[in-house]
Write an enzyme that holds these catalytic residues in place. Structure first.
Site, PDB file in Angstrom:
ATOM      1  N   ASP A   1      45.568 -24.657  19.849  1.00 34.48           N
ATOM      2  CA  ASP A   1      45.572 -23.809  21.040  1.00 34.48           C
ATOM      3  C   ASP A   1      46.653 -24.203  22.044  1.00 34.48           C
ATOM      4  O   ASP A   1      46.496 -23.984  23.239  1.00 34.48           O
ATOM      5  CB  ASP A   1      44.193 -23.855  21.695  1.00 34.48           C
ATOM      6  CG  ASP A   1      43.994 -22.751  22.730  1.00 34.48           C
ATOM      7  OD1 ASP A   1      44.603 -21.685  22.572  1.00 34.48           O
ATOM      8  OD2 ASP A   1      43.231 -22.966  23.687  1.00 34.48           O
TER       9      ASP A   1
ATOM     10  N   CYS B   1      31.247  -6.542  29.933  1.00 39.61           N
ATOM     11  CA  CYS B   1      32.269  -7.147  30.793  1.00 39.61           C
ATOM     12  C   CYS B   1      32.045  -6.744  32.251  1.00 39.61           C
ATOM     13  O   CYS B   1      32.078  -5.555  32.581  1.00 39.61           O
ATOM     14  CB  CYS B   1      33.667  -6.718  30.349  1.00 39.61           C
ATOM     15  SG  CYS B   1      34.974  -7.429  31.371  1.00 39.61           S
TER      16      CYS B   1
ATOM     17  N   CYS C   1      40.195 -10.097  34.002  1.00 32.43           N
ATOM     18  CA  CYS C   1      39.325 -10.987  33.241  1.00 32.43           C
ATOM     19  C   CYS C   1      38.867 -12.171  34.093  1.00 32.43           C
ATOM     20  O   CYS C   1      39.685 -12.867  34.707  1.00 32.43           O
ATOM     21  CB  CYS C   1      40.062 -11.483  31.998  1.00 32.43           C
ATOM     22  SG  CYS C   1      39.115 -12.616  30.977  1.00 32.43           S
TER      23      CYS C   1
ATOM     24  N   CYS D   1      34.166 -17.261  31.395  1.00 34.87           N
ATOM     25  CA  CYS D   1      33.158 -16.211  31.238  1.00 34.87           C
ATOM     26  C   CYS D   1      32.922 -15.974  29.755  1.00 34.87           C
ATOM     27  O   CYS D   1      33.869 -15.841  28.988  1.00 34.87           O
ATOM     28  CB  CYS D   1      33.634 -14.920  31.909  1.00 34.87           C
ATOM     29  SG  CYS D   1      32.498 -13.525  31.733  1.00 34.87           S
TER      30      CYS D   1
ATOM     31  N   CYS E   1      31.412 -11.172  27.212  1.00 34.25           N
ATOM     32  CA  CYS E   1      31.722 -10.317  26.055  1.00 34.25           C
ATOM     33  C   CYS E   1      31.369 -11.004  24.752  1.00 34.25           C
ATOM     34  O   CYS E   1      30.988 -10.348  23.770  1.00 34.25           O
ATOM     35  CB  CYS E   1      33.187  -9.884  26.080  1.00 34.25           C
ATOM     36  SG  CYS E   1      34.372 -11.225  25.808  1.00 34.25           S
TER      37      CYS E   1
ATOM     38  N   CYS F   1      27.851 -10.041  21.632  1.00 31.02           N
ATOM     39  CA  CYS F   1      28.167  -9.637  20.262  1.00 31.02           C
ATOM     40  C   CYS F   1      26.983  -9.836  19.319  1.00 31.02           C
ATOM     41  O   CYS F   1      26.446 -10.947  19.213  1.00 31.02           O
ATOM     42  CB  CYS F   1      29.365 -10.437  19.762  1.00 31.02           C
ATOM     43  SG  CYS F   1      29.867 -10.011  18.071  1.00 31.02           S
TER      44      CYS F   1
END
Length: 380
Positions: A137, A203, A219, A246, A249, A253
């Site tokens: 990352d 969201c 976001c 956050c 979202c 799922c």
């Protein structure tokens, strides 16, 4: 062509939960991944906000051979960080953290395993350290795109990689290697989300502007972590109790029904972070900030950034946060204009007009910064 079975076995033995392989086309002119064009459109729309390094690294993200010449394969590694209910709840005393924040910095804890993975590659493939390059990352890599191509999951409508084994909860690392490893098959080319829009609906700020496309400017993760300046007033109330990142979202799922608790072999859990009260966070000093968040990803936003976020959470707690008004009034005179501005906003949100004026009078009279004065004069 190298068969991946033994290599995969050895990589998983290092503590990784996923080890998948994808081929880099010999003719790599930027069209190796269809996601490259999507990234270009995303950047052109300004959805990256001020994360300018994404634009600067576009060419390398598009063409792995610019990262490692003659790269033939990508090894995608995943580490499950799901902790069950930990970090998922919040109340007026305990702000909400993104799940990944409740660990020591994953960049640091996964890197040693990547170093070991490199030695495995040298032994298994007969190569040298010059023949591979790894990132967790931190480099110019389209991790989710390559992970999808390698069959580690699929791109969800929330723009995250969704694993059929681990849901939305994988840290991803990538190794480019000068070798041809037999590629794993991607998942069937169809929408695995179907008609589901739960992530989009969940969201708080409407940041998922279309399936698979997130406007970073809206976001909450961007605003509370990457944004080093003031959080726009129009977004502050929507942040709620989220103090760092956050997961809205991701949590929404349905694929998370397959999520399983992390083995934690390459991670160091820090559950005590989630137990810090709002009052403790508002009272942070340079010394206590360093003590609480040493070796975590949270340290990246520095004390001023976390105090800014804590003020937002306090302001969103309403009357229940009245006990924090004296500390917020003190923060309205903090050395950082960023902290002062958000403390003023919080006081004005919690207290009625007369009380807010009284609490902020001294700070208001001493204020010289135009952005903070603007907050003093703004309606909450």
């Amino acid at each position: 062509m190298i068969e991946p079975a033994e290599l995969r076995k050895r990589l998983l033995a290092l503590g990784f939960d996923v080890a998948r392989f994808a081929s880099i086309p010999a003719r790599d002119d930027g069209g190796a991944l269809p996601e490259v064009n999507a990234l270009r459109k995303w950047l052109d729309a300004g959805y990256q906000a001020d994360m300018h390094w994404i634009e600067r690294g576009f060419a390398k993200r598009a063409s792995p051979t610019l990262v490692l010449s003659e790269a033939g394969s990508v090894i995608m590694l995943g580490v499950n960080y799901f902790q069950g209910a930990a970090g998922a709840s919040s109340d007026s005393q305990h702000p909400r953290w993104a799940r990944y924040a409740l660990y020591s910095d994953y960049h640091d804890t996964i890197k040693p395993a990547l170093e070991k993975a490199g030695r495995v590659l040298e032994e298994t493939l007969g190569i040298t350290s010059a023949d591979y390059r790894y990132y967790v990352d931190t480099g110019p890599v389209l991790e989710r795109a390559w992970a999808s191509r390698a069959g580690a999951g699929f791109a969800g409508k929330n723009a995250m990689l969704v694993s059929r084994d681990f849901g939305n909860w994988l840290f991803l690392a990538a190794i480019f290697v000068r070798a041809k490893i037999k590629a794993d098959e991607p998942l069937p080319a169809r929408s695995h989300c179907g008609k589901c829009t739960r992530c989009i609906d969940a969201c708080p700020t409407g940041a998922i502007v279309s399936p698979g496309t997130v406007d970073s400017r809206l976001c909450i993760s961007y605003q509370t972590i990457e944004n080093k300046g003031a959080i726009p007033r129009g977004l502050r109330a929507k942040i709620g109790a989220r103090i760092y990142g956050c997961d809205a979202c991701a949590e929404a799922c349905p694929w998370n029904r397959f999520a399983q608790a992390s083995r934690g072999l390459l991670l160091e859990a820090r559950p005590e972070i989630g137990q810090l009260s709002l009052g403790e966070l508002l009272a942070l000093t340079p010394e206590s900030f360093a003590a609480h968040f040493r070796k975590t990803a949270i340290k990246r936003i520095k004390l001023a950034g976390l105090l800014r976020n804590a003020c937002i959470v306090a302001g969103n707690t309403g009357a229940r946060a009245a006990e924090h008004l004296p500390q917020l009034a003190r923060l309205a005179a903090h050395e950082s204009p960023l902290v002062r501005a958000h403390a003023v906003w919080a006081v004005q949100r919690i207290a009625d007009g007369e009380q807010a004026t009284r609490l902020l009078a001294e700070a208001r009279n001493a204020e010289k910064d135009a952005s903070v004065l603007d907050e003093h004069g703004a309606q909450p």
